[in-house]
Write an enzyme that holds these catalytic residues in place. Structure first.
Site, PDB file in Angstrom:
ATOM      1  N   GLU A   1     -29.173 -18.939  34.012  1.00  0.00           N
ATOM      2  CA  GLU A   1     -30.344 -18.241  34.533  1.00  0.00           C
ATOM      3  C   GLU A   1     -31.146 -19.159  35.446  1.00  0.00           C
ATOM      4  O   GLU A   1     -31.784 -18.689  36.393  1.00  0.00           O
ATOM      5  CB  GLU A   1     -31.211 -17.733  33.374  1.00  0.00           C
ATOM      6  CG  GLU A   1     -32.143 -16.591  33.757  1.00  0.00           C
ATOM      7  CD  GLU A   1     -32.726 -15.874  32.550  1.00  0.00           C
ATOM      8  OE1 GLU A   1     -32.125 -14.889  32.093  1.00  0.00           O
ATOM      9  OE2 GLU A   1     -33.783 -16.316  32.059  1.00  0.00           O
TER      10      GLU A   1
ATOM     11  N   HIS B   1      -8.650 -23.712  17.554  1.00  0.00           N
ATOM     12  CA  HIS B   1      -7.669 -22.658  17.271  1.00  0.00           C
ATOM     13  C   HIS B   1      -7.965 -21.403  18.093  1.00  0.00           C
ATOM     14  O   HIS B   1      -7.493 -20.316  17.766  1.00  0.00           O
ATOM     15  CB  HIS B   1      -7.669 -22.342  15.780  1.00  0.00           C
ATOM     16  CG  HIS B   1      -7.318 -23.531  14.940  1.00  0.00           C
ATOM     17  ND1 HIS B   1      -6.021 -23.839  14.595  1.00  0.00           N
ATOM     18  CD2 HIS B   1      -8.093 -24.515  14.408  1.00  0.00           C
ATOM     19  CE1 HIS B   1      -6.002 -24.946  13.870  1.00  0.00           C
ATOM     20  NE2 HIS B   1      -7.253 -25.377  13.740  1.00  0.00           N
TER      21      HIS B   1
ATOM     22  N   LYS C   1     -33.295  -4.915  35.360  1.00  0.00           N
ATOM     23  CA  LYS C   1     -34.323  -4.227  34.574  1.00  0.00           C
ATOM     24  C   LYS C   1     -34.865  -3.020  35.324  1.00  0.00           C
ATOM     25  O   LYS C   1     -35.030  -1.929  34.762  1.00  0.00           O
ATOM     26  CB  LYS C   1     -35.478  -5.184  34.275  1.00  0.00           C
ATOM     27  CG  LYS C   1     -35.164  -6.312  33.318  1.00  0.00           C
ATOM     28  CD  LYS C   1     -36.419  -7.166  33.138  1.00  0.00           C
ATOM     29  CE  LYS C   1     -36.171  -8.365  32.259  1.00  0.00           C
ATOM     30  NZ  LYS C   1     -37.382  -9.204  32.136  1.00  0.00           N
TER      31      LYS C   1
END
Length: 553
Positions: free
Chosen positions: A355, A386, A513
């Site tokens: 960001e 793994h 937004k």
């Protein structure tokens, strides 16, 4: 701060020539050429954090040129500008002073000639008093019972930082049960309600504006859930507090204005855990441990501002990342903590890095023609071994990694921690040095034919030369975690200065937004939508055709 395009500097041109000369260099050979490489390429902070950057594709000349780049881009003066309260976030005309929140020296830090430390200290004092009331049981719910469960409702910086810290420092946790709700998906808060009692639950609503869609949707759902049992709205004041700057909307919600904790526009969301946003941390761990977190961060702040670039841990990490991202073309960076308590650390740094430095316009307003922010990801070891280590060792993508591990465990169970350390140290060695054809051939059992060897050897070879930093922390304590977070914050800032970008705005986030609010109003009707592109129209209209139907399969 000066706005300098890094690729136009003399140092950048020298680095490009240097890269052409050493791009094929092997980490193995660098160690053979320098028996003191660890000593020459490591640094220690406060006898608590050791940074070993010797397993990188760098030489002393590389570092010399990278430090020259930092100086040519005026990094020392940029650091001074941030710490002195200059408005370096120019797109929002704001100072950047999260460092003031942990200014344990209490020296004057001013914005527009006004010392902000009295306000900071007043909020800290209020937080301390509130924490003492909740933790001691003095604060009672509406039926007279003490608070046992606390729910932090926030998103982004109001969630990731506090959640990460409370998890990382669980060994210091008190008796209070801490929960975090961030996602606007109703499942997130509904699942929390199953384990909560309205009589003993306290909600922290963390939103600077008190208008953030996800946070306020969850806050109103929490309010409705609470009132189903409590009924009387006057009881909201005993079970909801706000961390905000919007006093009017806080009061309208039903929260007592005395239970609103302030923070300021010079605190960016992803750097806000040091502020009242960290109230959940202080409640979960006790205010004394929250103060130790601040002290560790402040100590790293002092290191960043007072230490020469050549020995400055955040600067070293930042420059190595720029070297890989821009010259080698290594686009991602993995954060791998070998500590289960630190399982949210990579997600937290992902937001901080991406960001902050995920920008394509420079500080002059021009389109950038070099690389800025890396893609940050990671998982705890040894689980990650793994999961994605196969690609790290033998994939076509080279991923520089930061390995973070404590020397001392909070849970010294048998030989668990020795095995954890062994895996961490061994992985960095394996990534750097690999496994050659000759080594593999020597390990074949007697009687294996040459044909059999040749058929399998290529698949077992690990070329190595995969770069890593190792960060050995004495123990994950509040002080050391504070220092570690601050280390990465300043790494990010250093990168932004050299890359000529603004690290403290996030206009890309704002775009999403705004558009979501527009789509929301369209989802509320039964009308066919045609005002978007065909893809978005199709998704909305299919949703409308399905929403009232239950799955019959």
């Amino acid at each position: 701060m000066k706005n300098i395009n890094p690729i136009n500097t003399n140092a950048w041109n020298s680095l490009q020539q240097h890269f052409n000369n050493i791009k094929e260099v092997k980490i193995r050979d660098l160690f053979l050429l320098d028996s003191q490489r660890f000593d020459n390429f490591s640094a220690i902070f406060d006898n608590q954090i050791l940074l070993d950057y010797s397993k990188n594709r760098i030489t002393t000349e590389t570092l010399y040129l990278l430090f020259a780049l930092a100086k040519e881009c005026d990094l020392p003066n940029a650091i001074a500008a941030m710490f002195s309260g200059q408005k370096i976030n120019r797109t929002e005309d704001r100072a950047v002073l999260h460092i003031a929140l942990r200014n344990r020296s209490n020296k004057i830090i001013a914005i527009d000639s006004q010392d902000i430390m009295p306000e900071v200290n007043a909020v800290l004092s209020k937080m301390r008093q509130f924490c003492n009331q909740i933790i001691s049981g003095q604060w009672k719910g509406y039926t007279g019972k003490p608070i046992t469960n606390i729910v932090n409702i926030g998103i982004g910086g109001s969630d990731l930082g506090p959640y990460m810290v409370t998890e990382a420092l669980r060994p210091y946790k008190n008796h209070l049960n801490m929960h975090f709700v961030s996602n606007v998906d109703g499942t997130h808060i509904t699942e929390k309600f199953k384990y909560l009692d309205p009589e003993t639950t306290l909600f922290l609503i963390a939103s600077k504006t008190f208008t953030t869609q996800e946070t306020m949707t969850n806050a109103h759902s929490a309010r409705n859930w609470f009132l189903k049992t409590a009924v009387n709205e006057q009881y909201i004041a005993q079970h909801f507090v706000a961390i905000s700057t919007n006093a009017n909307d806080v009061v309208k919600f039903g929260i007592n204005i005395n239970n609103m904790f302030q923070f300021w526009d010079w605190v960016g969301g992803r750097y806000s855990l040091w502020s009242a946003i960290g109230l959940s941390i202080a409640l979960s761990l006790g205010f004394e441990n929250f103060e130790l977190l601040l002290e560790g961060a402040h100590a790293m702040d002092c290191h960043f501002t007072e230490t020469q670039l050549e020995h400055n841990l955040p600067v070293i990490l930042a420059l190595i990342n720029i070297w890989y991202n821009n010259f080698f073309g290594f686009e991602t960076e993995a954060i791998i903590p070998y500590d289960q308590y630190m399982h949210r650390f990579a997600a937290y740094l992902q937001q901080c890095h991406m960001e902050s430095n995920g920008k394509s316009i420079d500080r002059n307003g021009n389109i950038i023609n070099y690389q800025t922010g890396s893609i940050i990801w990671g998982e705890p070891g040894t689980n990650s071994q793994h999961s994605f280590y196969q690609l790290l060792h033998q994939g076509t993508k080279i991923v520089p990694c930061d390995f973070i591990v404590p020397a001392i465990s909070h849970n010294p169970l048998g030989d668990h921690h020795l095995k954890l350390l062994a895996n961490c140290f061994a992985q960095t060695e394996a990534l750097a040095f690999g496994k050659s054809c000759q080594f593999i051939e020597e390990k074949f059992i007697m009687g294996t034919t040459s044909e059999q060897k040749l058929s399998i050897i290529p698949f077992k070879v690990c070329g190595g030369n995969r770069p890593t930093n190792s960060i050995l922390v004495k123990q994950i304590t509040p002080y050391n975690l504070g220092a570690l977070i601050s280390l990465y914050e300043h790494k990010i800032f250093t990168q932004s200065v050299i890359l000529n970008i603004y690290a403290f705005d996030q206009w890309g986030v704002e775009l999403g937004k705004t558009q979501a609010n527009s789509v929301l109003s369209e989802l509320a009707t039964d009308n066919i939508v045609t005002c978007h592109n065909s893809s978005t129209n199709g998704l909305i209209n299919y949703y409308k055709s399905w929403r009232y139907k239950t799955d019959d399969k």
